[in-house]
Write a protein that holds these residues in place. Structure first.
Motif, PDB file in Angstrom:
ATOM      1  N   GLN A 119     -13.258  -1.267  -4.765  1.00 60.54           N
ATOM      2  CA  GLN A 119     -12.344  -2.317  -4.341  1.00 60.54           C
ATOM      3  C   GLN A 119     -11.062  -2.185  -5.141  1.00 60.54           C
ATOM      4  O   GLN A 119     -11.100  -2.166  -6.369  1.00 60.54           O
ATOM      5  CB  GLN A 119     -12.889  -3.718  -4.672  1.00 60.54           C
ATOM      6  N   GLY A 120      -9.949  -2.131  -4.428  1.00 61.66           N
ATOM      7  CA  GLY A 120      -8.663  -2.153  -5.125  1.00 61.66           C
ATOM      8  C   GLY A 120      -8.323  -3.592  -5.461  1.00 61.66           C
ATOM      9  O   GLY A 120      -8.561  -4.493  -4.651  1.00 61.66           O
ATOM     10  N   ARG A 121      -7.796  -3.824  -6.653  1.00 53.70           N
ATOM     11  CA  ARG A 121      -7.324  -5.184  -6.960  1.00 53.70           C
ATOM     12  C   ARG A 121      -5.954  -5.387  -6.313  1.00 53.70           C
ATOM     13  O   ARG A 121      -5.200  -4.432  -6.105  1.00 53.70           O
ATOM     14  CB  ARG A 121      -7.221  -5.392  -8.471  1.00 53.70           C
ATOM     15  N   LYS A 152       0.774  -3.726   4.974  1.00 49.19           N
ATOM     16  CA  LYS A 152       1.343  -2.536   4.324  1.00 49.19           C
ATOM     17  C   LYS A 152       0.309  -1.964   3.340  1.00 49.19           C
ATOM     18  O   LYS A 152      -0.292  -2.709   2.577  1.00 49.19           O
ATOM     19  CB  LYS A 152       2.607  -2.958   3.564  1.00 49.19           C
ATOM     20  N   THR A 153       0.106  -0.649   3.403  1.00 52.84           N
ATOM     21  CA  THR A 153      -0.858  -0.053   2.469  1.00 52.84           C
ATOM     22  C   THR A 153      -0.167   0.309   1.166  1.00 52.84           C
ATOM     23  O   THR A 153       0.797   1.068   1.154  1.00 52.84           O
ATOM     24  CB  THR A 153      -1.499   1.209   3.084  1.00 52.84           C
ATOM     25  N   VAL A 154      -0.663  -0.286   0.083  1.00 59.42           N
ATOM     26  CA  VAL A 154      -0.107   0.011  -1.241  1.00 59.42           C
ATOM     27  C   VAL A 154      -0.978   1.077  -1.890  1.00 59.42           C
ATOM     28  O   VAL A 154      -2.199   0.972  -1.899  1.00 59.42           O
ATOM     29  CB  VAL A 154      -0.083  -1.275  -2.107  1.00 59.42           C
ATOM     30  N   GLU A 155      -0.342   2.134  -2.411  1.00 58.26           N
ATOM     31  CA  GLU A 155      -1.073   3.217  -3.078  1.00 58.26           C
ATOM     32  C   GLU A 155      -0.736   3.233  -4.569  1.00 58.26           C
ATOM     33  O   GLU A 155       0.163   2.504  -5.006  1.00 58.26           O
ATOM     34  CB  GLU A 155      -0.668   4.559  -2.459  1.00 58.26           C
ATOM     35  N   LEU A 156      -1.436   4.120  -5.301  1.00 60.03           N
ATOM     36  CA  LEU A 156      -1.182   4.228  -6.739  1.00 60.03           C
ATOM     37  C   LEU A 156       0.294   4.518  -7.013  1.00 60.03           C
ATOM     38  O   LEU A 156       0.890   3.943  -7.939  1.00 60.03           O
ATOM     39  CB  LEU A 156      -2.076   5.325  -7.343  1.00 60.03           C
ATOM     40  N   ALA A 157       0.903   5.399  -6.215  1.00 57.93           N
ATOM     41  CA  ALA A 157       2.319   5.746  -6.423  1.00 57.93           C
ATOM     42  C   ALA A 157       3.191   4.484  -6.387  1.00 57.93           C
ATOM     43  O   ALA A 157       4.135   4.353  -7.177  1.00 57.93           O
ATOM     44  CB  ALA A 157       2.775   6.752  -5.375  1.00 57.93           C
ATOM     45  N   ASP A 158       2.867   3.546  -5.484  1.00 54.13           N
ATOM     46  CA  ASP A 158       3.657   2.303  -5.398  1.00 54.13           C
ATOM     47  C   ASP A 158       3.463   1.459  -6.652  1.00 54.13           C
ATOM     48  O   ASP A 158       4.414   0.864  -7.172  1.00 54.13           O
ATOM     49  CB  ASP A 158       3.237   1.487  -4.162  1.00 54.13           C
ATOM     50  N   LEU A 159       2.212   1.392  -7.128  1.00 54.61           N
ATOM     51  CA  LEU A 159       1.959   0.613  -8.350  1.00 54.61           C
ATOM     52  C   LEU A 159       2.735   1.204  -9.519  1.00 54.61           C
ATOM     53  O   LEU A 159       3.309   0.474 -10.334  1.00 54.61           O
ATOM     54  CB  LEU A 159       0.462   0.628  -8.695  1.00 54.61           C
TER      55      LEU A 159
END
Ligand code: SAH
Ligand code: SF4
Ligand code: F3S
Length: 480
Positions: A191-193, A230-237
């Motif tokens: 699960q992504g937070r 919108k899909t948030v990925e690690l790069a966005d974080l």
């Protein structure tokens, strides 16, 4: 003298991965709010907690041995509360009470937020307390997920290895189900937070004086979160955290080879605060073994990923994990692992001997047929090779200056019981290499420049760049 309430004292021992280190920080933070103070004395402690790991049998046996040693203390002081928390608590559940009948509390990693309430129940005479998450098939997906929640926002700088470095969980659990691994069972579904929570926590950490954040996930680069379509990925974080003032370095572990995307690598390249350091375990260099491990990639795909990393981030340090002696691993399979290590030139590798984990597909379907002495000798051979490579790579730093985030006195200095501010100090480069030099305790928490003059496989040795040691200053002194 004031006669306030006598604080309760907590002893907590933590083994396992960074997730456990972070979990212990949260548990301590929640108990401090109730007036607990930390102690490192088992005798002084009112509450003794073992935060445990199940990834290999050896780690578990050590906990049971430690618990056995506590039996006498518990018999002499029945009011002490003894708890087993973390992955082994989730895996063994009631068995912990059977194997160690004097344990009062068993809490899995997804239920740690309940510890204050459970300790209260024990104090009120409610008897032994057990809180574990649902197992992978014991309910609806939503119920299972919810039973693995964490309580990350509670942060306690005094519990961190250093107050200016912190872990930040972005992902809970794992759905990769590698056939040898217990983690999907102990930590539950992946699960992504929510990104909002993660970025708010990063800001809170920056306010606490934290300079380096390491984002945590079992497969951290597989992070995905659907945020209002919108899909948030690690790069966005990484981009969002990069904007936070006070944060100087951002790392992330552990990466999964198949999800090391071009976009992520380019983000690391383009954002100066992102460390050029990637921990991306290969586990084996043989396709037959990778398939049996259910790792989901081939050796050729791993090589392609390494090529991508070297092209986009030529100076990146890459590290890996390997399991030797997995079911059916032949001499030829192992030789292919040796070749992969020779090709990839990792900064370092963690090498483990396969340990059967009941509850995994590996334990059900495959035979643990590599003799223990073969596992040991393969382990040694791979380690020697890796150490030689690590040293060669480290020697490349001779004569260069590196920027180091100072963590504190070195292990050697602590062992020698050096006192006073002048002592051997330790820190890490942006690419996660350990550096030591003769320094000053007051440097802790700063970014300093160190000139490297020697290297071993694990450490760079240097001298700190001060004004006095710069040639122009020296010349002035001579002239005077
Ligand atoms: N989530 C991370 C690491 C998980 S556990 C990842 O996927 O890379 C850390 C390491 O322990 C693994 O990378 C693996 O090398 C090792 N490990 C896991 N299960 C093991 C087992 N049953 N026996 C020996 N080593 C194991
Ligand atoms: Fe275990 Fe594989 Fe998940 Fe890593 S990716 S935690 S090794 S199941
Ligand atoms: Fe161990 Fe649990 Fe971490 S099994 S490696 S403490 S996720």
């Amino acid at each position: 003298m004031t006669n306030g309430p006598v604080p309760r004292r907590l002893f907590i021992d933590t083994v396992g991965c960074q997730m456990n280190v972070l979990d212990s920080e949260m548990v301590v933070a929640s108990l401090r709010r109730l007036g607990y103070e930390l102690t490192d004395s088992l005798l002084e402690a009112d509450t003794i907690l073992f935060n445990t790991c199940s990834v290999r049998e050896h780690a578990e046996e050590k906990v049971y041995a430690n618990l056995a040693k506590l039996k006498k203390i518990k018999l002499d002081h029945p009011s002490k509360t003894l708890g087993v928390i973390g992955c082994m608590a989730q895996k063994d559940q009631k068995t912990v009470f059977e194997r160690a009948p004097f344990v009062d509390l068993v809490v899995g990693p997804g239920q740690l937020h309940r510890i204050p309430e459970l300790l209260h129940n024990i104090e009120s005479g409610a008897g032994k307390q057990l809180a574990v998450s649902l197992s992978r098939r014991a309910g609806s997906q939503e119920d299972i997920r919810r039973s693995h929640e964490t309580f990350d926002p509670l942060r306690d700088p005094t519990m961190r290895p250093t107050p200016f470095q912190a872990y930040l969980r972005i992902q809970i659990g794992c759905d990769k189900f590698c056939s040898y691994c217990i983690v999907p069972m102990t930590r539950g579904p992946e699960q992504g937070r929510a990104p909002g929570l993660i970025v708010a926590e990063a800001r809170e950490l920056a306010n606490q004086g934290c300079k380096e954040i390491t984002l945590l996930g079992q497969t951290v680069n597989s992070y995905r979160f659907n945020d209002g379509g919108k899909t948030v990925e690690l790069a966005d974080l990484l981009s969002s955290i990069h904007d936070i003032d006070g944060i100087e370095r951002i790392k992330f572990v552990t990466s999964y080879p198949k999800d090391m995307s071009l976009r992520l690598l380019e983000t690391v390249r383009d954002l100066p605060k992102c460390s050029p350091y990637l921990h991306v375990p290969a586990q084996s260099g043989s396709d037959v073994i990778l398939k049996r491990m259910k790792r989901g990639y081939t050796v050729a795909e791993y090589d392609e990923m390494m090529h991508r990393i070297r092209t986009i981030l030529p100076d990146a340090a890459v590290s890996s994990d390997f399991i030797v002696g997995f079911c059916g691993e032949s001499d030829n399979d192992f030789e292919q692992t040796v070749e992969l290590v020779e090709r990839c030139r990792f900064k370092n590798s963690f090498i483990f001997q396969y340990s059967v984990r009941p509850g995994t597909k590996g334990a059900q379907l495959l035979e643990d047929d590599v003799p223990s002495e073969v596992k040991t000798s393969r382990n040694q051979r791979l380690l020697e090779l890796q150490n030689a490579i690590s040293q060669e790579e480290n020697l490349k730093f001779l004569g260069s200056k590196v920027e180091v985030l100072v963590e504190g006195p070195s292990k050697a200095s602590l062992k020698r019981n050096e006192v006073g501010p002048i002592r051997q100090m330790m820190g890490r480069t942006h690419c996660d290499r350990i550096v030591v030099w003769e320094g000053n305790e007051r440097q802790a928490g700063n970014l300093v420049s160190v000139l490297i003059h020697d290297a071993s496989s694990h450490t760079l040795f240097g001298t700190i760049e001060t004004r006095q040691s710069q040639p122009d200053v020296v010349q002035l002194a001579y002239r005077g």
